[in-house]
Design a protein around this motif. Structure first.
Motif, short mmCIF file in Angstrom:
data_model
loop_
_atom_site.label_atom_id
_atom_site.label_comp_id
_atom_site.label_asym_id
_atom_site.label_seq_id
_atom_site.Cartn_x
_atom_site.Cartn_y
_atom_site.Cartn_z
N THR A 75 0.75 -1.34 -0.12
CA THR A 75 0.04 0.25 0.16
C THR A 75 0.93 1.34 0.06
O THR A 75 1.95 1.31 0.74
CB THR A 75 -0.96 0.09 1.24
OG1 THR A 75 -1.71 1.18 1.24
CG2 THR A 75 -0.16 -0.13 2.59
N ILE A 76 0.36 2.40 -0.69
CA ILE A 76 1.32 3.69 -0.95
C ILE A 76 0.28 4.61 -0.39
O ILE A 76 -0.62 4.87 -1.17
CB ILE A 76 1.99 3.68 -2.39
CG1 ILE A 76 2.75 2.35 -2.77
CG2 ILE A 76 2.69 4.97 -2.34
CD1 ILE A 76 2.69 2.40 -4.20
N GLY A 77 0.24 5.20 0.64
CA GLY A 77 -0.52 5.97 1.18
C GLY A 77 -0.27 6.95 2.24
O GLY A 77 0.70 6.81 2.81
N GLY A 118 -6.90 5.67 13.18
CA GLY A 118 -6.57 4.25 12.92
C GLY A 118 -7.75 3.91 11.97
O GLY A 118 -7.90 2.61 11.62
N GLY A 119 -8.77 4.73 11.30
CA GLY A 119 -9.80 4.30 10.60
C GLY A 119 -9.57 3.94 9.13
O GLY A 119 -10.27 3.32 8.59
N ALA A 120 -8.78 4.95 8.76
CA ALA A 120 -8.55 4.77 7.18
C ALA A 120 -7.12 4.84 6.85
O ALA A 120 -6.22 4.13 7.60
CB ALA A 120 -9.42 5.90 6.48
N GLY A 121 -6.90 5.32 5.61
CA GLY A 121 -5.13 5.08 5.33
C GLY A 121 -4.42 3.80 5.26
O GLY A 121 -5.21 2.79 5.07
N ILE A 122 -3.42 3.92 5.57
CA ILE A 122 -2.47 2.76 5.35
C ILE A 122 -2.91 1.66 6.66
O ILE A 122 -2.70 0.56 6.59
CB ILE A 122 -0.98 2.76 5.43
CG1 ILE A 122 -0.55 3.86 6.87
CG2 ILE A 122 -0.50 3.73 4.07
CD1 ILE A 122 0.86 3.80 6.93
N ALA A 136 -11.08 13.11 2.95
CA ALA A 136 -11.07 12.26 3.96
C ALA A 136 -12.56 12.00 4.33
O ALA A 136 -13.33 13.04 4.17
CB ALA A 136 -10.23 12.85 5.27
N GLY A 137 -13.01 10.91 4.76
CA GLY A 137 -14.38 10.64 4.92
C GLY A 137 -14.83 11.56 5.98
O GLY A 137 -16.10 11.96 6.07
N VAL A 142 -19.48 7.05 7.46
CA VAL A 142 -18.42 5.81 7.48
C VAL A 142 -17.27 6.20 7.11
O VAL A 142 -16.71 6.89 6.25
CB VAL A 142 -19.31 4.97 6.47
CG1 VAL A 142 -18.25 3.70 6.15
CG2 VAL A 142 -20.74 4.23 6.83
N HIS A 143 -16.18 5.68 7.88
CA HIS A 143 -14.80 5.79 7.71
C HIS A 143 -13.91 4.50 7.42
O HIS A 143 -13.94 3.81 8.19
CB HIS A 143 -14.45 6.70 9.18
CG HIS A 143 -13.06 7.52 9.10
ND1 HIS A 143 -12.50 8.33 8.21
CD2 HIS A 143 -12.02 7.12 9.78
CE1 HIS A 143 -11.37 8.51 8.46
NE2 HIS A 143 -10.95 7.76 9.30
N GLY A 144 -13.42 4.83 6.38
CA GLY A 144 -12.29 3.75 6.08
C GLY A 144 -12.87 2.74 4.89
O GLY A 144 -11.93 1.59 4.70
N ALA A 145 -14.10 2.93 4.59
CA ALA A 145 -14.83 1.94 3.53
C ALA A 145 -13.92 1.83 2.00
O ALA A 145 -13.67 0.97 1.57
CB ALA A 145 -16.01 2.31 3.48
N GLY A 146 -13.58 3.17 1.59
CA GLY A 146 -13.01 3.34 0.28
C GLY A 146 -11.71 2.57 0.36
O GLY A 146 -11.26 1.95 -0.64
N CYS A 147 -10.92 3.08 1.40
CA CYS A 147 -9.32 2.32 1.54
C CYS A 147 -9.67 0.97 1.63
O CYS A 147 -8.63 0.18 0.96
CB CYS A 147 -8.80 2.85 2.66
SG CYS A 147 -8.69 4.90 2.76
N SER A 148 -10.28 0.41 2.66
CA SER A 148 -10.57 -1.27 2.58
C SER A 148 -11.19 -1.60 1.54
O SER A 148 -10.69 -2.76 1.07
CB SER A 148 -11.44 -1.29 3.94
OG SER A 148 -11.19 -0.75 5.04
N PHE A 149 -12.07 -1.10 0.62
CA PHE A 149 -12.33 -1.85 -0.51
C PHE A 149 -11.27 -1.85 -1.31
O PHE A 149 -11.02 -2.94 -2.21
CB PHE A 149 -13.46 -1.12 -1.41
CG PHE A 149 -13.82 -1.43 -2.68
CD1 PHE A 149 -14.74 -2.46 -2.67
CD2 PHE A 149 -13.39 -0.94 -3.89
CE1 PHE A 149 -15.19 -3.11 -3.95
CE2 PHE A 149 -13.72 -1.50 -5.15
CZ PHE A 149 -14.51 -2.61 -5.12
#
Length: 456
Positions: free
Chosen positions: A11-13, A19-23, A114-115, A217-224
């Motif tokens: 992952t590059i980010g 702790g919810g999104a990003g790397i 950011a979400g 909702v936080h982190g859904a896009g990163c996780s997908f």
């Protein structure tokens, strides 16, 4: 050591300190999906549920060095990658150069905001994304607002989304996935539909998860995008990978953690459910073994037989409750019990689920025969005892659901959950005592103490 090498996904980010999104979200996703995750940090953000308070971009030389370190180590290497927050044109140029240099297939997640609020992509950097990253990515995964920015088209409905996907595909992307859940007609239909285009269109839908209006909702896009990269790294085709990634994120949102005004996706939800399911099954099996080894237990088995069950932590239906198939009955050879499985006893399951409405911790129950001696023993052991009258049961009610709720409302309990619920039966209905516990083994432990006291 298994001898099977896990796929390597990089992952590059940017870092999300909350702790919810990003790397952080990416690494948790990789771990949950069984791939080895590496990370290249491009930015440090100070953010929380109120938004992004500060951003510091990592020097591009250090980002390049991180990528070189990972790629040059033969034990690491990169099977697939994904990009997230790339704040500036200079950062995008370096990342694009390295990905192209080593011919690394990657998922492009064009993160712009950011979400929780806050800009993560400089205004002048979008054109660099379009010029350098979109033409070399395997798949780009914008949400509706991001797809609108990239394509320059307003997206109000599915046909607009198709036009945007075509426009982005023309920019050089091998495939485009426009993530759903933003359009009014989708929400009204109770669906979140992703649109895939790789020369042909295909929809992937899931249930739209309703939430309070103020919750984000936080982190859904990163996780997908991380899940998609993981599934592609395993060799799955795009459609299968997208379906798996969507289900993964849907479950992660469903089991999300409420943090202030955010619902933070829980990537470990599936693993925790699987682990809990195994624990429940084994716990009930152990409880049955304990009963079989308690010679005097046969003396308190009712005429209709005994059953014992236990629910999963987040049980929603009878499918989430394990019990004995059939009943536990005394025989000449000892105590006989059927196999232990899920969704095999509606009776015991409904009893437990009704109790969990009042106390989530009381996940198990066992029924034994009624006697004044058993009730007295329960009280002497300090158990809270309540009851219901079958004669007052409404004609349209189901006994266990209604009976447990009636017993729980007993004012003498002072709002606490009972350990024991009994009834005196009715015409054609045997009187019964039910003992509740936190686990099946806990419930049997109580039963053994009751038996010992009664037999003294």
């Amino acid at each position: 050591m298994s001898g099977i090498k896990m796929k390597r996904v990089m992952t590059i980010g940017g870092s999300d300190c909350s702790g919810g999104a990003g790397i952080q979200a990416d690494i948790k996703t990789f771990s949950a999906l069984g791939v080895y995750g590496t990370s290249v940090l491009t930015a440090i953000t100070a953010q929380n549920s109120y938004g992004v308070q500060a951003t510091h971009e990592v020097p591009v030389e250090l980002v390049e060095a991180q990528m070189e370190s990972i790629v040059s180590d033969k034990g690491l290497g990169v099977d697939y990658a994904k990009t997230g927050m790339l704040h500036s044109s200079a950062m995008i140029e370096v990342v694009a150069k390295e990905l192209k240099k080593y011919k690394i297939p990657f998922v492009l997640d064009p993160v712009m905001k950011a979400g929780s609020g806050g800009v993560l992509l400089e205004d002048n950097a979008l054109n660099t994304v379009i010029e350098l990253l979109i033409p070399i990515c395997e798949v780009v995964t914008p949400n509706v607002p991001e797809a609108s920015f990239i394509s320059g088209l307003e997206i109000r409905n599915k046909e607009d989304a198709k036009e945007a996907a075509l426009e982005i595909h023309k920019m050089g992307a091998t495939a485009v996935i426009i993530k759903g859940g933003h359009l009014e007609h989708e929400i009204a239909a109770g669906k979140a539909t992703d649109l895939i285009y790789d020369g042909e269109f295909e929809d992937i839908s899931s249930e739209y998860i309703k939430r309070e209006k103020e919750k984000i909702v936080h982190g859904a896009g990163c996780s997908f995008s991380a899940a998609l990269a993981a599934e592609l790294a395993k060799g799955n085709n795009l459609r299968d990978a997208a379906v798996s990634a969507k289900k993964f994120v849907h479950d992660a949102i469903s089991g999300g953690e409420e943090v202030s005004n955010l619902i933070v996706v829980n990537q470990a939800q599936g693993l925790r459910k699987d682990a809990d399911r195994y624990f429940v099954l084994e716990n009930v099996k152990e409880a049955v073994r304990m009963l079989k080894n308690t010679s005097t237990f046969k003396n308190i088995i009712p005429e209709v037989g005994t059953n014992i069950g236990m629910a999963m932590e987040c049980a929603e239906s009878e499918f989430d409750v394990a019990a004995v198939d059939g009943r536990i009955n005394p025989t000449k050879e000892g105590i006989h019990a059927g196999f232990v499985g899920f969704d095999v006893s509606s009776h015991i399951a409904r009893m437990i689920l009704a109790m969990m409405e009042h106390d989530k911790e009381r996940r198990s129950a066992i029924n034994v025969k009624y006697s004044s001696g058993i009730l007295e023993a329960c009280k002497e052991l300090g158990m809270r005892v309540s009851s219901f009258e079958r004669g007052k049961e409404p004609t349209d009610a189901r006994t266990m659901d209604w009976g447990v709720r009636e017993a729980v409302r007993n004012p003498s309990l002072e709002g606490k959950a009972p350990d024991v619920i009994f009834d005196l039966g009715a015409v054609g209905k045997e009187p019964m005592v039910r003992i509740f516990g936190r686990t099946a083994v806990d419930a049997v432990g109580k039963v053994k103490k009751v038996v010992e006291r009664v037999e003294r």
